[in-house]
Structures are given as C-alpha cells and as structure tokens.
Design an enzyme around this catalytic site. Structure first.
Site, PDB file in Angstrom:
ATOM      1  N   CYS A  77       1.289  -1.186   0.029  1.00  0.00           N
ATOM      2  CA  CYS A  77      -0.221  -0.099  -0.070  1.00  0.00           C
ATOM      3  C   CYS A  77       0.758   1.292   0.016  1.00  0.00           C
ATOM      4  O   CYS A  77       1.595   1.407  -0.674  1.00  0.00           O
ATOM      5  CB  CYS A  77      -1.286   0.030   1.303  1.00  0.00           C
ATOM      6  SG  CYS A  77      -1.687   1.017   1.461  1.00  0.00           S
ATOM      7  N   ASP A  97      -8.156  -2.821  -8.470  1.00  0.00           N
ATOM      8  CA  ASP A  97      -7.851  -1.417  -7.478  1.00  0.00           C
ATOM      9  C   ASP A  97      -7.443  -0.587  -8.689  1.00  0.00           C
ATOM     10  O   ASP A  97      -6.215  -0.302  -9.109  1.00  0.00           O
ATOM     11  CB  ASP A  97      -6.601  -1.575  -7.050  1.00  0.00           C
ATOM     12  CG  ASP A  97      -5.700  -0.932  -5.809  1.00  0.00           C
ATOM     13  OD1 ASP A  97      -7.019   0.996  -5.596  1.00  0.00           O
ATOM     14  OD2 ASP A  97      -4.488  -1.059  -5.110  1.00  0.00           O
ATOM     15  N   HIS A 127      -7.511  -4.133  -3.695  1.00  0.00           N
ATOM     16  CA  HIS A 127      -5.532  -3.281  -2.857  1.00  0.00           C
ATOM     17  C   HIS A 127      -5.683  -3.880  -1.693  1.00  0.00           C
ATOM     18  O   HIS A 127      -7.313  -4.711  -0.934  1.00  0.00           O
ATOM     19  CB  HIS A 127      -6.773  -2.018  -2.983  1.00  0.00           C
ATOM     20  CG  HIS A 127      -5.797  -0.997  -2.325  1.00  0.00           C
ATOM     21  ND1 HIS A 127      -4.836  -0.533  -3.414  1.00  0.00           N
ATOM     22  CD2 HIS A 127      -5.487  -0.712  -1.014  1.00  0.00           C
ATOM     23  CE1 HIS A 127      -3.338   0.197  -1.780  1.00  0.00           C
ATOM     24  NE2 HIS A 127      -3.977  -0.090  -1.018  1.00  0.00           N
TER      25      HIS A 127
END
Length: 196
Positions: free
Chosen positions: A85, A134, A165
C-alpha cells in the site's frame, strides 16, 4: 519491509516473520518512530493521519538508513525491499531516489509517483503486484512500466485477477487467499532468482 498507511502493526510483523521463516533477515521499519512509534497512536486512523503529515523525502531517508542497517547486520548478502500500500508507493520512491545497494524490490499495490526516473536503481529486479479491482493504484501502473523499461530494469508486473487493493493483508476485509498465495509463491521464486 515497509508497512501500510496504518503503521507498523502485527500484520506487518507477521509478514516479516514469514520472510525470516524462509531464511531471510527481515527488518520492518516503523515510519512513525520519530513520533513515538505506531503504538503511541490510539487507533489505526490516528496513525494514518500522522503518516499523511510526513514528507515522503523523510520516509525515503529513513528507509535508506534501514537498508544500511540491514547491510551492517548481514554483510555480503544481497538486499531487497518489500512494501505494501503506502509502503509499495515508497518502494517506487526509493527506486526513484537511487538504491544501487538493492538487488530486488517488490511493491504491492503501491501508487507510482509522477514521472519517476529509476536509472539510479537500474540493477534492481522489480516484481510489482496489483489487484485487478484496484482502479486507483492500477491507473499508475503504465507510469511504472514505462519508467522501468526506460531504465532497462528487469521487471515483472503482475495483476491478480478478481483481487482488490490490500489483497495480501490477511487481517483485512479485502484479503484474497488465492491472490495472496500466488503472490507469496512468486515473491519466493523472485528472491531465489535475484537474491540467491
């Protein structure tokens, strides 16, 4: 290991433990150390807010210090960086800053910065992961691909089908066991090939 935007938590510690369990020295850096560490924040949202106030250049400097520490602890070993991330985005920023001491880099669903130049990291083999659902991060994949190709870097960009994600985070609601298992297998193979 570079944590997500929630700070250094048990999930990231467990991933570092997984790498240690297959024979790699793993250092998970707490990017909130200067603010007392992630544990000083009452909840993940507070840690996220604090992280959003830190200049990315400070993160890169701290991560480079971490790379130096790992070099000191395990001299004569090839090094890699893995980020998730926000941490995946910081992997891209590290590559843009020039990290010739690395042999491999693995950004998981990390947004690519605008117009990165990876030529100072051209010997780093990059394995990047995206989740097909995502859209926000996937929109930056062409930028990463172009910069990797321009720098002449060994790379493979994987988009896990039906994954979103944070698909690797087994403590979150977007965890995708099939995508996570595939990614873990690919990372192990990539490390075997590029770290020895």
């Amino acid at each position: 290991m570079i944590h997500e935007n929630k700070g250094l938590n048990d999930y990231i510690r467990s991933v570092a433990g997984r790498f240690a369990g297959i024979g790699y020295s793993a250092l998970a850096i707490d990017l909130l150390s200067a603010q007392g560490g992630t544990a000083a924040f009452g909840d993940p949202a507070a840690a996220t807010a604090a992280l959003s106030q830190i200049d990315p250049a400070e993160f890169v400097a701290n991560l480079k210090s971490g790379i130096g520490e790992v070099q000191r602890r395990v001299p004569d070993r090839k090094l890699a960086v893995v980020g998730f991330c926000m941490g995946g985005g910081l992997v891209w920023r590290l590559l843009a800053s020039g990290v010739p001491e690395l042999a491999a880099a693995v950004p998981f669903y990390g947004p690519t910065p605008d117009n990165p130049d990876f030529t100072g990291s051209r010997d780093v083999a990059v394995l990047a992961f995206y989740g097909a659902l995502d859209q926000r991060v996937n929109a930056t994949e062409p930028v990463a691909r172009s910069a990797l190709e321009k720098a002449g870097m060994v790379h493979e960009l994987i988009t896990e089908p039906d994954a979103n994600h944070a698909f690797f985070n087994d403590t979150g609601d977007r965890y995708d066991p099939a995508a996570a298992a595939d990614a873990w297998r690919r990372v192990r193979d990539w490390f075997a090939q590029h770290l020895g």
